[in-house]
Design a protein around this motif. Sequence first.
Motif, PDB file in Angstrom:
ATOM      1  N   ASP A  81       1.864   5.769  -7.530  1.00  0.00           N
ATOM      2  CA  ASP A  81       0.578   6.111  -8.159  1.00  0.00           C
ATOM      3  C   ASP A  81      -0.085   4.871  -8.765  1.00  0.00           C
ATOM      4  O   ASP A  81      -0.477   4.851  -9.935  1.00  0.00           O
ATOM      5  CB  ASP A  81       0.768   7.198  -9.225  1.00  0.00           C
ATOM      6  CG  ASP A  81      -0.565   7.813  -9.658  1.00  0.00           C
ATOM      7  OD1 ASP A  81      -1.573   7.619  -8.940  1.00  0.00           O
ATOM      8  OD2 ASP A  81      -0.603   8.477 -10.706  1.00  0.00           O
ATOM      9  N   ASP A  82      -0.271   3.847  -7.939  1.00  0.00           N
ATOM     10  CA  ASP A  82      -0.872   2.594  -8.384  1.00  0.00           C
ATOM     11  C   ASP A  82      -2.101   2.315  -7.522  1.00  0.00           C
ATOM     12  O   ASP A  82      -2.029   1.615  -6.511  1.00  0.00           O
ATOM     13  CB  ASP A  82       0.147   1.457  -8.269  1.00  0.00           C
ATOM     14  CG  ASP A  82      -0.344   0.151  -8.876  1.00  0.00           C
ATOM     15  OD1 ASP A  82      -1.550   0.038  -9.166  1.00  0.00           O
ATOM     16  OD2 ASP A  82       0.495  -0.762  -9.044  1.00  0.00           O
ATOM     17  N   GLN A  83      -3.240   2.849  -7.934  1.00  0.00           N
ATOM     18  CA  GLN A  83      -4.464   2.687  -7.144  1.00  0.00           C
ATOM     19  C   GLN A  83      -4.884   1.226  -7.038  1.00  0.00           C
ATOM     20  O   GLN A  83      -5.359   0.783  -5.978  1.00  0.00           O
ATOM     21  CB  GLN A  83      -5.604   3.510  -7.754  1.00  0.00           C
ATOM     22  CG  GLN A  83      -6.882   3.469  -6.917  1.00  0.00           C
ATOM     23  CD  GLN A  83      -8.051   4.134  -7.616  1.00  0.00           C
ATOM     24  OE1 GLN A  83      -8.655   3.568  -8.516  1.00  0.00           O
ATOM     25  NE2 GLN A  83      -8.354   5.373  -7.213  1.00  0.00           N
ATOM     26  N   ALA A  84      -4.721   0.477  -8.112  1.00  0.00           N
ATOM     27  CA  ALA A  84      -5.121  -0.933  -8.090  1.00  0.00           C
ATOM     28  C   ALA A  84      -4.378  -1.695  -7.003  1.00  0.00           C
ATOM     29  O   ALA A  84      -4.963  -2.509  -6.277  1.00  0.00           O
ATOM     30  CB  ALA A  84      -4.881  -1.558  -9.456  1.00  0.00           C
ATOM     31  N   ALA A  85      -3.087  -1.459  -6.865  1.00  0.00           N
ATOM     32  CA  ALA A  85      -2.304  -2.129  -5.828  1.00  0.00           C
ATOM     33  C   ALA A  85      -2.739  -1.681  -4.438  1.00  0.00           C
ATOM     34  O   ALA A  85      -2.761  -2.473  -3.490  1.00  0.00           O
ATOM     35  CB  ALA A  85      -0.813  -1.863  -6.041  1.00  0.00           C
ATOM     36  N   PHE A  86      -3.081  -0.411  -4.296  1.00  0.00           N
ATOM     37  CA  PHE A  86      -3.512   0.125  -3.002  1.00  0.00           C
ATOM     38  C   PHE A  86      -4.805  -0.547  -2.545  1.00  0.00           C
ATOM     39  O   PHE A  86      -5.002  -0.789  -1.351  1.00  0.00           O
ATOM     40  CB  PHE A  86      -3.706   1.632  -3.120  1.00  0.00           C
ATOM     41  CG  PHE A  86      -3.952   2.333  -1.804  1.00  0.00           C
ATOM     42  CD1 PHE A  86      -2.898   2.636  -0.956  1.00  0.00           C
ATOM     43  CD2 PHE A  86      -5.235   2.692  -1.420  1.00  0.00           C
ATOM     44  CE1 PHE A  86      -3.110   3.284   0.252  1.00  0.00           C
ATOM     45  CE2 PHE A  86      -5.469   3.340  -0.217  1.00  0.00           C
ATOM     46  CZ  PHE A  86      -4.400   3.634   0.620  1.00  0.00           C
ATOM     47  N   LEU A  87      -5.682  -0.861  -3.473  1.00  0.00           N
ATOM     48  CA  LEU A  87      -6.990  -1.432  -3.147  1.00  0.00           C
ATOM     49  C   LEU A  87      -7.019  -2.950  -3.231  1.00  0.00           C
ATOM     50  O   LEU A  87      -8.035  -3.569  -2.895  1.00  0.00           O
ATOM     51  CB  LEU A  87      -8.057  -0.860  -4.085  1.00  0.00           C
ATOM     52  CG  LEU A  87      -8.275   0.652  -4.045  1.00  0.00           C
ATOM     53  CD1 LEU A  87      -9.281   1.066  -5.107  1.00  0.00           C
ATOM     54  CD2 LEU A  87      -8.741   1.093  -2.663  1.00  0.00           C
ATOM     55  N   ALA A  88      -5.921  -3.554  -3.648  1.00  0.00           N
ATOM     56  CA  ALA A  88      -5.922  -4.990  -3.945  1.00  0.00           C
ATOM     57  C   ALA A  88      -6.288  -5.846  -2.743  1.00  0.00           C
ATOM     58  O   ALA A  88      -6.900  -6.913  -2.903  1.00  0.00           O
ATOM     59  CB  ALA A  88      -4.556  -5.405  -4.490  1.00  0.00           C
ATOM     60  N   ASP A  89      -5.931  -5.420  -1.544  1.00  0.00           N
ATOM     61  CA  ASP A  89      -6.177  -6.229  -0.350  1.00  0.00           C
ATOM     62  C   ASP A  89      -7.285  -5.652   0.525  1.00  0.00           C
ATOM     63  O   ASP A  89      -7.361  -5.961   1.715  1.00  0.00           O
ATOM     64  CB  ASP A  89      -4.879  -6.353   0.448  1.00  0.00           C
ATOM     65  CG  ASP A  89      -3.799  -7.057  -0.352  1.00  0.00           C
ATOM     66  OD1 ASP A  89      -3.932  -8.267  -0.580  1.00  0.00           O
ATOM     67  OD2 ASP A  89      -2.840  -6.374  -0.773  1.00  0.00           O
ATOM     68  N   VAL A  90      -8.138  -4.818  -0.059  1.00  0.00           N
ATOM     69  CA  VAL A  90      -9.298  -4.264   0.637  1.00  0.00           C
ATOM     70  C   VAL A  90     -10.504  -5.143   0.326  1.00  0.00           C
ATOM     71  O   VAL A  90     -10.719  -5.549  -0.821  1.00  0.00           O
ATOM     72  CB  VAL A  90      -9.566  -2.814   0.191  1.00  0.00           C
ATOM     73  CG1 VAL A  90     -10.812  -2.258   0.874  1.00  0.00           C
ATOM     74  CG2 VAL A  90      -8.352  -1.932   0.506  1.00  0.00           C
ATOM     75  N   ARG A 130       0.831  -1.217   0.000  1.00  0.00           N
ATOM     76  CA  ARG A 130       0.000   0.000   0.000  1.00  0.00           C
ATOM     77  C   ARG A 130       0.862   1.262   0.000  1.00  0.00           C
ATOM     78  O   ARG A 130       0.564   2.240  -0.686  1.00  0.00           O
ATOM     79  CB  ARG A 130      -0.934  -0.020   1.209  1.00  0.00           C
ATOM     80  CG  ARG A 130      -2.080  -1.026   1.045  1.00  0.00           C
ATOM     81  CD  ARG A 130      -2.796  -1.275   2.358  1.00  0.00           C
ATOM     82  NE  ARG A 130      -3.419  -0.064   2.893  1.00  0.00           N
ATOM     83  CZ  ARG A 130      -4.592   0.422   2.495  1.00  0.00           C
ATOM     84  NH1 ARG A 130      -5.276  -0.200   1.535  1.00  0.00           N
ATOM     85  NH2 ARG A 130      -5.101   1.497   3.047  1.00  0.00           N
ATOM     86  N   ALA A 131       1.941   1.253   0.783  1.00  0.00           N
ATOM     87  CA  ALA A 131       2.827   2.421   0.810  1.00  0.00           C
ATOM     88  C   ALA A 131       3.462   2.644  -0.557  1.00  0.00           C
ATOM     89  O   ALA A 131       3.495   3.777  -1.066  1.00  0.00           O
ATOM     90  CB  ALA A 131       3.891   2.237   1.877  1.00  0.00           C
ATOM     91  N   GLN A 132       3.972   1.586  -1.159  1.00  0.00           N
ATOM     92  CA  GLN A 132       4.592   1.720  -2.474  1.00  0.00           C
ATOM     93  C   GLN A 132       3.577   2.133  -3.532  1.00  0.00           C
ATOM     94  O   GLN A 132       3.902   2.859  -4.478  1.00  0.00           O
ATOM     95  CB  GLN A 132       5.256   0.402  -2.863  1.00  0.00           C
ATOM     96  CG  GLN A 132       6.533   0.108  -2.096  1.00  0.00           C
ATOM     97  CD  GLN A 132       7.572   1.206  -2.286  1.00  0.00           C
ATOM     98  OE1 GLN A 132       7.916   1.573  -3.415  1.00  0.00           O
ATOM     99  NE2 GLN A 132       8.064   1.761  -1.181  1.00  0.00           N
ATOM    100  N   ALA A 133       2.331   1.676  -3.376  1.00  0.00           N
ATOM    101  CA  ALA A 133       1.283   2.051  -4.333  1.00  0.00           C
ATOM    102  C   ALA A 133       1.052   3.554  -4.333  1.00  0.00           C
ATOM    103  O   ALA A 133       0.844   4.169  -5.385  1.00  0.00           O
ATOM    104  CB  ALA A 133      -0.011   1.320  -3.995  1.00  0.00           C
TER     105      ALA A 133
END
Length: 445
Positions: free
Chosen positions: A84-93, A77-80
């Motif tokens: 600027d990678d929204q998909a990675a930020f939300l991947a584990d939500v 999430r931090a690296q996302a």
Amino acid sequence: MSGRHAAPPKSRHAAAKGAGVWPLLLSLALVTVAVAGGLALHRSSDRATGAATSAPSTPAIDLAARAAAVDQVLGKRAQAVLRDDQAAFLADVDPGNKSLVARQRTLFANLRQFGFARLVYQQLSQQYDEAVTRKYGPSTYLVAIAMTYQIRGIDAGPVRAMLGYTFTERPDGRWMLVSDTDLDKRLPRGSHQEAWDTGEVLVKRAPRVLVVVEKGQDRLANNLLGMAGSAVKAVTKSWPGSWTGAGVVIALDDKIVRGADYTEPKNAEDAIAMATWVYRTLPGEVTGEGQRADSYVVVNPRNRSRVDARTLAHEFTHVATAPSGAYAPRWLVEGAATYVEFLPMDGAERLALDKYRQEVRTKYLVKAKSLPADAVFFQQSDSSYPLAWLAVDHLFARFGGTEVGTLYQEMAALGSTQAERDRIMLEHLGMTETGLFQAIKAAAA
């Protein structure tokens, strides 16, 4: 808390022209909320709130594997955000929790605007809550999280905030974020509820300035940028030590942001703004109150129209002095901020300080028996602020800026008792607070 309380009966400019009544310049001191019964940050706690209980019996969980898996989620999430990678930020939500997904999507968009040079999420400690476990199942993992960040061009070094996440284990062994609010009421005041945790925001920048407003409030943001730029220049020029820091101004519709709570009656009506601590170490990590690094200014949404360059110069003086410590007497803290606030600055009319000095002497000094005491400073703010300004004005005139700056640093770092304050003042000025008050009286006479 740092800010102003009372609406002036006339504009500052009218007072400067000799209207006869100087506006009441009321400030709240920097937010210094100690942690009472807060989270245990390096060990699990079963007493965080009345609702919390000891850990319920759960299926055997490989704790090391869980820690590693959650670390992986947090790192992703931090690296996302940085990439600027929204998909990675939300991947584990949790995709089934539509409101959580929406909040997290807004959070990502907000975080991207701040321009982080550094961003790391770190697990601190597990917390237990039977109701939360019943809601999400036996694998529920409720954990306090430290967010270490550094806003490029704003924060001199890494600083920390707190948040709380709830994870559960998926059938495939992965861990999923199912809630971001379960710990909110337990977290220490002032170390969470950041500007990016609210609704959609707009972030704008100028050299050494960052402004946060509601999305779509471009005009307000631009006005605040201009005033904040003038205020930063004023503090840099006028406060001893050549401050090189930055000014953050948060002007949102939310009444609770960071350490500012504008739902409290004493703040809601009259406070204009307050400088809120930014933490180098969180409350409960090293000390109960946390170790402070800097301050961000939060504007009262009710009184947003009253903010001007002088307001921000006052608050940015608190920002500039915040790293020195929290032990300076209130008359010195607020007197210093008001002293800088009143000096000439870009975009602000010059004030009639000679006239004000005489007015303070005849209206307040003649009735006073001492410098304003910490315990009653805000209760007697009508007189406390003018007298505090007069004291610091006297110090600058008699001893010069370098000596005043050094005095402030030592008082803020070491002046936790009256004996220490007396010792420091004798060393630097050759007199105690009592002697300073007598000297101000003599100068007036």
